[in-house]
Design a protein around this motif. Structure first.
Motif, PDB file in Angstrom:
ATOM      1  N   ILE A 113       0.830  -1.218   0.000  1.00 16.34           N
ATOM      2  CA  ILE A 113       0.000   0.000   0.000  1.00 16.34           C
ATOM      3  C   ILE A 113       0.861   1.263   0.000  1.00 16.34           C
ATOM      4  O   ILE A 113       0.453   2.304  -0.520  1.00 16.34           O
ATOM      5  N   HIS A 116       0.976   4.093  -2.478  1.00 14.48           N
ATOM      6  CA  HIS A 116      -0.283   4.787  -2.726  1.00 14.48           C
ATOM      7  C   HIS A 116      -0.675   5.717  -1.583  1.00 14.48           C
ATOM      8  O   HIS A 116      -1.757   6.297  -1.598  1.00 14.48           O
ATOM      9  N   THR A 128      -4.831   8.254   1.825  1.00 16.04           N
ATOM     10  CA  THR A 128      -4.613   7.933   0.424  1.00 16.04           C
ATOM     11  C   THR A 128      -5.592   8.739  -0.420  1.00 16.04           C
ATOM     12  O   THR A 128      -6.556   9.309   0.098  1.00 16.04           O
ATOM     13  N   HIS A 131      -9.673   7.899  -4.929  1.00 14.92           N
ATOM     14  CA  HIS A 131      -9.921   6.852  -5.931  1.00 14.92           C
ATOM     15  C   HIS A 131      -9.078   5.583  -5.721  1.00 14.92           C
ATOM     16  O   HIS A 131      -9.221   4.629  -6.467  1.00 14.92           O
ATOM     17  N   TYR A 132      -8.255   5.551  -4.685  1.00 15.57           N
ATOM     18  CA  TYR A 132      -7.504   4.331  -4.361  1.00 15.57           C
ATOM     19  C   TYR A 132      -8.216   3.447  -3.338  1.00 15.57           C
ATOM     20  O   TYR A 132      -7.696   2.398  -2.960  1.00 15.57           O
ATOM     21  N   THR A 133      -9.386   3.838  -2.886  1.00 13.43           N
ATOM     22  CA  THR A 133     -10.089   3.089  -1.843  1.00 13.43           C
ATOM     23  C   THR A 133     -10.299   1.628  -2.223  1.00 13.43           C
ATOM     24  O   THR A 133      -9.995   0.721  -1.439  1.00 13.43           O
ATOM     25  N   LEU A 135      -8.669  -0.157  -4.412  1.00 17.15           N
ATOM     26  CA  LEU A 135      -7.357  -0.799  -4.493  1.00 17.15           C
ATOM     27  C   LEU A 135      -6.870  -1.199  -3.097  1.00 17.15           C
ATOM     28  O   LEU A 135      -6.407  -2.328  -2.889  1.00 17.15           O
ATOM     29  N   ILE A 136      -7.000  -0.297  -2.135  1.00 15.69           N
ATOM     30  CA  ILE A 136      -6.586  -0.580  -0.756  1.00 15.69           C
ATOM     31  C   ILE A 136      -7.383  -1.772  -0.210  1.00 15.69           C
ATOM     32  O   ILE A 136      -6.813  -2.689   0.394  1.00 15.69           O
TER      33      ILE A 136
END
Length: 193
Positions: A113, A116, A128, A131-133, A135-136
């Motif tokens: 992570i 990011h 973060t 828009h990476y939520t 992905l996380i």
């Protein structure tokens, strides 16, 4: 972590010394960073944005989080340092913390992570880009650990000071048009809570 309001002015404001001096006396900010006037009190931020709007110098309002910790690769796109203080633009970020899973698995997930992350607070909260939520969530699922995402919008609103009255002397120093746009007379009669 503390919540603040950043009122962003047009860069032109710095060329208007009289107006800038009036703005800072009518709505004194806690801090000015470049063209962002930082307030902890919502009412003072509203006065500042109203004055800037009247002068056609208002750009944008930011929810800010002041915190301590370690910057990530994208920090300067989503935050700034003003002296020793670090501020993050809360509207553009998601925040989470680890809630369950083995220490080894959590560390492995964090390694993946890390690239990011915009910021890691000393309180163990990771920031973060919004828009990476997903992905996380995918990464932590793969490592069988759990995270809790914080509602930054609700947190900021809960932690901003809202005063229910305005100093009458401040009101009387403002031009009449701005007085009528910013304040209602009932609010001036309420005691400070």
């Amino acid at each position: 972590m503390k919540a603040f309001i950043g009122i962003e002015a047009s860069p032109l404001l710095s060329e208007l010394d009289d107006f800038e001096q009036f703005l800072q006396s009518a709505a004194p900010p806690l801090l000015v960073h470049e063209n962002i006037y930082i307030y902890h009190d919502q009412q003072m931020a509203d006065v500042a944005s109203g004055l800037m709007s009247e002068a056609d110098l208002y750009e944008e309002t930011h929810q800010l989080i002041k915190t301590e910790g370690t910057t990530g690769e994208d920090f300067f796109d989503y935050g700034f340092q003003a002296g020793d203080d670090v501020f993050l633009f809360a509207n553009d970020l998601s925040a989470f913390r680890f809630t369950d899973g083995s220490e080894v698995q959590s560390e492995m997930a964090l390694l993946q992570i890390e690239e990011h992350l915009v910021f890691t607070s000393t309180e163990g909260i990771y920031f973060t880009i919004n828009h990476y939520t997903d992905l996380i969530l995918g990464i932590v699922r793969a490592y069988e650990v759990k995270v809790e995402f914080l509602d930054l919008d609700k947190w900021c609103k809960k932690n901003i000071k809202y005063k229910t009255s305005v100093c009458l002397s401040l009101h009387n120093r403002l031009p009449p048009k701005i007085q009528s746009n910013l304040f209602n007379k009932q609010a001036l009669c309420l005691p400070n809570l």
